[in-house]
Design an enzyme around this catalytic site. Structure first.
Site, PDB file in Angstrom:
ATOM      1  N   CYS A 130      41.844  40.751  50.800  1.00  0.00           N
ATOM      2  CA  CYS A 130      40.504  40.335  50.370  1.00  0.00           C
ATOM      3  C   CYS A 130      39.629  39.836  51.526  1.00  0.00           C
ATOM      4  O   CYS A 130      38.428  40.131  51.597  1.00  0.00           O
ATOM      5  CB  CYS A 130      40.619  39.265  49.284  1.00  0.00           C
ATOM      6  SG  CYS A 130      41.951  38.099  49.534  1.00  0.00           S
ATOM      7  N   HIS A 242      35.868  33.672  48.394  1.00  0.00           N
ATOM      8  CA  HIS A 242      36.224  33.280  49.766  1.00  0.00           C
ATOM      9  C   HIS A 242      34.956  33.185  50.628  1.00  0.00           C
ATOM     10  O   HIS A 242      34.041  33.991  50.497  1.00  0.00           O
ATOM     11  CB  HIS A 242      37.107  34.342  50.420  1.00  0.00           C
ATOM     12  CG  HIS A 242      38.490  34.467  49.846  1.00  0.00           C
ATOM     13  ND1 HIS A 242      39.024  33.604  48.928  1.00  0.00           N
ATOM     14  CD2 HIS A 242      39.472  35.386  50.119  1.00  0.00           C
ATOM     15  CE1 HIS A 242      40.268  33.989  48.637  1.00  0.00           C
ATOM     16  NE2 HIS A 242      40.554  35.058  49.341  1.00  0.00           N
TER      17      HIS A 242
HETATM   18  N1  LIG Z   1      44.149  37.169  43.971  1.00  0.00           N
HETATM   19  C1  LIG Z   1      43.409  37.806  44.891  1.00  0.00           C
HETATM   20  O1  LIG Z   1      42.274  37.404  45.224  1.00  0.00           O
HETATM   21  C2  LIG Z   1      43.946  39.042  45.556  1.00  0.00           C
HETATM   22  C3  LIG Z   1      43.108  39.754  46.384  1.00  0.00           C
HETATM   23  C4  LIG Z   1      43.573  40.903  47.011  1.00  0.00           C
HETATM   24  C5  LIG Z   1      44.865  41.318  46.781  1.00  0.00           C
HETATM   25  N2  LIG Z   1      45.696  40.602  45.970  1.00  0.00           N
HETATM   26  C6  LIG Z   1      47.050  41.091  45.744  1.00  0.00           C
HETATM   27  O2  LIG Z   1      47.130  41.583  44.412  1.00  0.00           O
HETATM   28  C7  LIG Z   1      48.458  41.359  43.892  1.00  0.00           C
HETATM   29  C8  LIG Z   1      48.365  40.545  42.605  1.00  0.00           C
HETATM   30  O3  LIG Z   1      47.735  39.314  42.884  1.00  0.00           O
HETATM   31  P1  LIG Z   1      47.313  38.299  41.738  1.00  0.00           P
HETATM   32  O4  LIG Z   1      46.555  37.246  42.452  1.00  0.00           O
HETATM   33  O5  LIG Z   1      46.697  38.995  40.587  1.00  0.00           O
HETATM   34  O6  LIG Z   1      48.770  37.731  41.287  1.00  0.00           O
HETATM   35  P2  LIG Z   1      49.188  37.054  39.914  1.00  0.00           P
HETATM   36  O7  LIG Z   1      48.051  36.386  39.255  1.00  0.00           O
HETATM   37  O8  LIG Z   1      50.390  36.246  40.234  1.00  0.00           O
HETATM   38  O9  LIG Z   1      49.642  38.303  38.984  1.00  0.00           O
HETATM   39  C9  LIG Z   1      50.795  39.043  39.229  1.00  0.00           C
HETATM   40  C10 LIG Z   1      50.924  40.143  38.200  1.00  0.00           C
HETATM   41  O10 LIG Z   1      52.108  40.907  38.499  1.00  0.00           O
HETATM   42  C11 LIG Z   1      52.892  41.009  37.311  1.00  0.00           C
HETATM   43  N3  LIG Z   1      54.315  41.133  37.611  1.00  0.00           N
HETATM   44  C12 LIG Z   1      55.139  40.217  38.165  1.00  0.00           C
HETATM   45  N4  LIG Z   1      56.406  40.670  38.184  1.00  0.00           N
HETATM   46  C13 LIG Z   1      56.383  41.913  37.630  1.00  0.00           C
HETATM   47  C14 LIG Z   1      57.371  42.891  37.344  1.00  0.00           C
HETATM   48  N5  LIG Z   1      58.654  42.683  37.635  1.00  0.00           N
HETATM   49  N6  LIG Z   1      56.979  44.052  36.782  1.00  0.00           N
HETATM   50  C15 LIG Z   1      55.679  44.266  36.466  1.00  0.00           C
HETATM   51  N7  LIG Z   1      54.693  43.374  36.692  1.00  0.00           N
HETATM   52  C16 LIG Z   1      55.047  42.206  37.275  1.00  0.00           C
HETATM   53  C17 LIG Z   1      52.599  39.717  36.579  1.00  0.00           C
HETATM   54  O11 LIG Z   1      53.013  39.839  35.235  1.00  0.00           O
HETATM   55  P3  LIG Z   1      53.525  38.538  34.392  1.00  0.00           P
HETATM   56  O12 LIG Z   1      52.288  37.840  33.926  1.00  0.00           O
HETATM   57  O13 LIG Z   1      54.290  39.158  33.286  1.00  0.00           O
HETATM   58  O14 LIG Z   1      54.360  37.710  35.315  1.00  0.00           O
HETATM   59  C18 LIG Z   1      51.095  39.641  36.774  1.00  0.00           C
HETATM   60  O15 LIG Z   1      50.453  40.524  35.873  1.00  0.00           O
HETATM   61  C19 LIG Z   1      49.229  40.673  45.025  1.00  0.00           C
HETATM   62  O16 LIG Z   1      49.910  41.646  45.777  1.00  0.00           O
HETATM   63  C20 LIG Z   1      48.131  40.042  45.851  1.00  0.00           C
HETATM   64  O17 LIG Z   1      48.538  39.850  47.192  1.00  0.00           O
HETATM   65  C21 LIG Z   1      45.270  39.469  45.335  1.00  0.00           C
END
Ligand SMILES: NC(=O)c1ccc[n+]([C@@H]2O[C@H](COP(=O)([O-])OP(=O)(O)OC[C@H]3O[C@@H](n4cnc5c(N)ncnc54)[C@H](OP(=O)(O)O)[C@@H]3O)[C@@H](O)[C@H]2O)c1
Length: 340
Positions: A130, A242
């Protein structure tokens, strides 16, 4: 007019996944059926898309069959395990994690910056970090104008960048601090309420993982292997969006007026160059919007070849969900709805 297609959303319950649902709906992406995937813990639960409750399922080979697009936001290990399965099933896989970003054969794309790298329809495409996305949205047009030489960036990263569980813990920390109780610390490495944290793991060099991502990803996207970048990343007690303080040196002198003109013409960038106390792009105003806001553009006091800039972007939208959906739009020739 593009025929509606089946889309898989892996990580549909997460901070980015929830934003993906909104972005797909707001931009009227031509979805026939949306298949929503989360961890086995969430299986059987629902998320809402276009007013309909969709039942969550765990990842499986079958879920990708016949789908055209698979949007992943479930972390690196899930992406490594299931991304190639989606691609083998013929999906265009757009992954938000760092799993494939530095693979030589995987395009790392910000559509406004290097959209020409988007493949037609299939394969894996990586969404950059991001912080990298919003920084390059402002720096690429300036690079085209005057040639980037050196970038010094300090980030002020919102808590939503660490995921839904971190946001929840941060809010509980705030309530605990107000009540004079001990704040819970489980997801975050310390107390963020009323504080600042460098909350990423560190490499032997002393730089954090997040800082090194900005360096490597910017060089790959700009195709400038020798670009000098000096990053410092900090998590701040801001819920979403951010901010970045950027000092950039160019190969020739560049004035404030020239830079402002260039940024005003850049797609996806909005210039907010008001001057005065509290008159600058702010996360509270930028959160929930699509454009990257740039303000406080100043020619360096001592170096006419350098500029200081203040850049704010919604990390969940342009920093993740919006960028991923834009990649899918470009790959399939979809024109987004102007109602967005
Ligand atoms: N947040 C940001 O601003 C941002 C920006 C750019 C990139 N990212 C990247 O995007 C990704 C997700 O980030 P996030 O912030 O959305 O994280 P998050 O809120 O922790 O969400 C994680 C997601 O992954 C799912 N998950 C976890 N274990 C799994 C499994 N075994 N099989 C299938 N799904 C599973 C979770 O499902 P459950 O609810 O069932 O656990 C949830 O839907 C990461 O790689 C992060 O680095 C995030």
């Amino acid at each position: 007019m593009i025929d509606p297609m089946d889309v898989v959303l892996v990580g549909a319950t997460g901070a980015v996944g929830q934003e993906m649902l909104r972005v797909l709906e707001q931009r009227a992406f031509p979805v026939r059926h949306l298949r929503v995937v989360a961890s086995p813990r969430s299986a059987g639960g629902t998320v809402t898309f276009r007013g309909e409750a969709l039942v969550l399922q765990p990842p499986s080979t079958e879920v990708f069959e016949g789908a055209a697009v698979a949007l992943f936001s479930a972390g690196s290990s899930i992406a490594r395990e299931w991304g190639p399965v989606g691609a083998a099933a013929g999906c265009l896989v757009v992954d938000n994690s760092s799993a494939f970003r530095m693979d030589a054969d995987v395009p790392l794309v910000v559509p406004e910056v290097n959209g020409q790298r988007i493949p037609a329809r299939g394969g894996i495409v990586a969404n950059p970090n991001c912080s990298t996305i919003q920084m390059l949205m402002a720096l690429k047009p300036l690079h085209d104008l005057a040639g980037l030489d050196h970038v010094v960036v300090s980030t002020y990263q919102a808590i939503s960048g660490k995921g839904a569980r971190a946001v929840d813990e941060f809010e509980r920390q705030q309530r605990a601090v107000q009540a004079g109780e001990a704040p819970p610390v489980a997801v975050l490495p310390g107390v963020l309420a009323g504080n600042l944290l460098a909350d990423w793991s560190h490499e032997p060099s002393g730089f954090s993982e997040e800082e090194l991502k900005i360096v490597a990803e910017s060089r790959k996207i700009l195709e400038l292997a020798g670009l000098r970048i000096s990053p410092t990343c900090v998590r701040v007690p801001v819920r979403n969006a951010h901010s970045q303080s950027v000092w950039a040196r160019f190969r020739r002198p560049i004035t404030r007026a020239e830079a402002l003109g260039c940024l005003r013409a850049a797609p996806g960038v909005v210039v907010d160059d008001r001057i005065g106390p509290g008159q600058h792009p702010q996360p509270r105003q930028v959160s929930g919007t699509d454009d990257v806001a740039v303000g406080r553009v100043r020619q360096d006091l001592d170096d006419p070849q350098a500029l200081s800039l203040w850049i704010v972007g919604d990390n969940l939208r342009k920093g993740a969900a919006l960028n991923a959906v834009q990649i899918a739009e470009r790959a399939f020739g979809v024109t987004p709805s102007t109602r967005a």
